[in-house]
Design a protein around this motif. Sequence first.
Motif, PDB file in Angstrom:
ATOM      1  N   UNK A  73       0.915  -1.139  -0.130  1.00 26.40           N
ATOM      2  CA  UNK A  73      -0.075   0.131   0.151  1.00 26.40           C
ATOM      3  C   UNK A  73       1.002   1.147   0.000  1.00 26.40           C
ATOM      4  N   UNK A  74       1.908   1.206   0.763  1.00 27.02           N
ATOM      5  CA  UNK A  74       2.841   2.429   0.780  1.00 27.02           C
ATOM      6  C   UNK A  74       3.598   2.742  -0.495  1.00 27.02           C
ATOM      7  N   UNK A  75       3.766   1.530  -1.139  1.00 23.94           N
ATOM      8  CA  UNK A  75       4.454   1.721  -2.502  1.00 23.94           C
ATOM      9  C   UNK A  75       3.553   2.169  -3.489  1.00 23.94           C
ATOM     10  N   UNK A  76       2.513   1.477  -3.328  1.00 21.95           N
ATOM     11  CA  UNK A  76       1.335   1.886  -4.402  1.00 21.95           C
ATOM     12  C   UNK A  76       0.935   3.390  -4.263  1.00 21.95           C
ATOM     13  N   UNK A  77       0.709   4.089  -3.030  1.00 25.41           N
ATOM     14  CA  UNK A  77       0.283   5.519  -2.953  1.00 25.41           C
ATOM     15  C   UNK A  77       1.612   6.384  -3.330  1.00 25.41           C
ATOM     16  N   UNK A  78       2.891   5.742  -3.159  1.00 25.82           N
ATOM     17  CA  UNK A  78       3.978   6.680  -3.552  1.00 25.82           C
ATOM     18  C   UNK A  78       3.991   6.700  -4.994  1.00 25.82           C
ATOM     19  N   UNK A  79       3.583   5.856  -5.774  1.00 25.54           N
ATOM     20  CA  UNK A  79       3.593   5.824  -7.118  1.00 25.54           C
ATOM     21  C   UNK A  79       2.257   6.676  -7.665  1.00 25.54           C
ATOM     22  N   UNK A  80       1.294   6.914  -6.861  1.00 33.26           N
ATOM     23  CA  UNK A  80       0.270   7.957  -7.210  1.00 33.26           C
ATOM     24  C   UNK A  80       0.517   9.307  -6.447  1.00 33.26           C
ATOM     25  N   UNK A  81       1.547   9.655  -6.009  1.00 27.90           N
ATOM     26  CA  UNK A  81       1.910  11.106  -5.877  1.00 27.90           C
ATOM     27  C   UNK A  81       1.984  11.347  -4.305  1.00 27.90           C
ATOM     28  N   UNK A  82       1.858  10.400  -3.355  1.00 27.35           N
ATOM     29  CA  UNK A  82       1.735  10.635  -2.184  1.00 27.35           C
ATOM     30  C   UNK A  82       3.123  10.244  -1.351  1.00 27.35           C
ATOM     31  N   UNK A  83       3.073  10.692  -0.280  1.00 24.73           N
ATOM     32  CA  UNK A  83       4.350  10.530   0.566  1.00 24.73           C
ATOM     33  C   UNK A  83       3.894   9.684   1.995  1.00 24.73           C
ATOM     34  N   UNK A  84       3.651   8.506   1.972  1.00 30.11           N
ATOM     35  CA  UNK A  84       3.288   7.780   3.083  1.00 30.11           C
ATOM     36  C   UNK A  84       4.250   7.434   3.971  1.00 30.11           C
ATOM     37  N   UNK A  85       3.729   7.148   5.178  1.00 35.83           N
ATOM     38  CA  UNK A  85       4.837   6.548   6.366  1.00 35.83           C
ATOM     39  C   UNK A  85       3.845   5.714   7.048  1.00 35.83           C
ATOM     40  N   UNK A  86       4.504   4.613   7.622  1.00 34.96           N
ATOM     41  CA  UNK A  86       3.748   3.627   8.481  1.00 34.96           C
ATOM     42  C   UNK A  86       4.142   3.788   9.933  1.00 34.96           C
ATOM     43  N   UNK A  87       3.097   3.635  10.626  1.00 30.44           N
ATOM     44  CA  UNK A  87       2.990   3.696  12.158  1.00 30.44           C
ATOM     45  C   UNK A  87       2.874   2.236  12.943  1.00 30.44           C
TER      46      UNK A  87
END
Length: 328
Positions: A73-87
């Motif tokens: 999910x983090x990688x998929x969102x990054x490919x869509x322009x987001x900068x996700x992080x995991x807690x």
Amino acid sequence: MALAQKLEQAWYGDGRTPGWTYPLSWLYAGVTGLRRTLYRRGWRRSVRLPVPVIVIGNITAGGTGKTPLAIAVAQGLRERGFNPGVVSRGYGGRQREPLLLDDKPSPQQVGDEPSLIRSQGIPVAVGRDRPAAARLLIAAGCDVVIADDGLQHYRLARDVEVCVIDAVRGFGNGRLLPAGPLREPLMRLATADIRVCNGGERMGAYPMKLTGGEACSLTDDTCQPLTAFTGQRVHAVAAIGHPARFFDSLRAYGILPVEHAFPDHHAFVPADFNLGDDLPVLMTDKDAIKCRRFAQPGWWRVPVRAELPAELFDALASRIRYSASPAG
């Protein structure tokens, strides 16, 4: 037979459910039900963060593939322009105060799953106080927070809930802990925004498949196809929620595993590998990250990745864009 094995046979097989588990299950149902009610009615407050929050979890005890899904999910969102992080809470680690992980975290300090996620280049923060840990991600520039194993952590308000289902084991006997494997009643499944089925298909759920095919050395990171071990006996080591999944995946390549199952999040020590011969040792990525510091030649990790339809990531991106908009 160990208690954990007896309970698992009762949950998922034809084992007899111990009588003493029923009153504990009723007590568990009462306590968890009260907790959900307190948050639902606002008598206990959830912490709302200034960025969208996606929680990934399950309603059963044990491994269903939450961590590979969180990475995907983090990688998929990054490919869509987001900068996700995991807690993460950092289960299995010593860290209690909120901490933003550096490039080389200690699994003994912060836990094996956060260390594995961080090794994929994804920002990770851990801590018992998850809202405080999530704020460290936001301060570091993350615009989406993914909570790994956060479905039952109601203190952190969420915009999207993703529930992972094990296609093979399902929901067992359908009872709550400890009489069964359920963390929450089955009706909870219907309230999740998105459902993902690991290892098969289920109506109303996105399919997920864990794929690999390589073995990489713990001592020098050279990799070779898993088929290089076809027909060979190997020591297969797994300290995950469902070790049988790892052992079965090796058999699918014609490998003959000598099974060594440890409790989930087991803190490995060199003595655990006094196996009496020089057969190759194959282990999961989650376990390998705890064994690198004393790894020996002939020890191999078997990485996997979660394959999911692009529609899942598009749906998540659409939901979090809506929640981040003023109208949302």
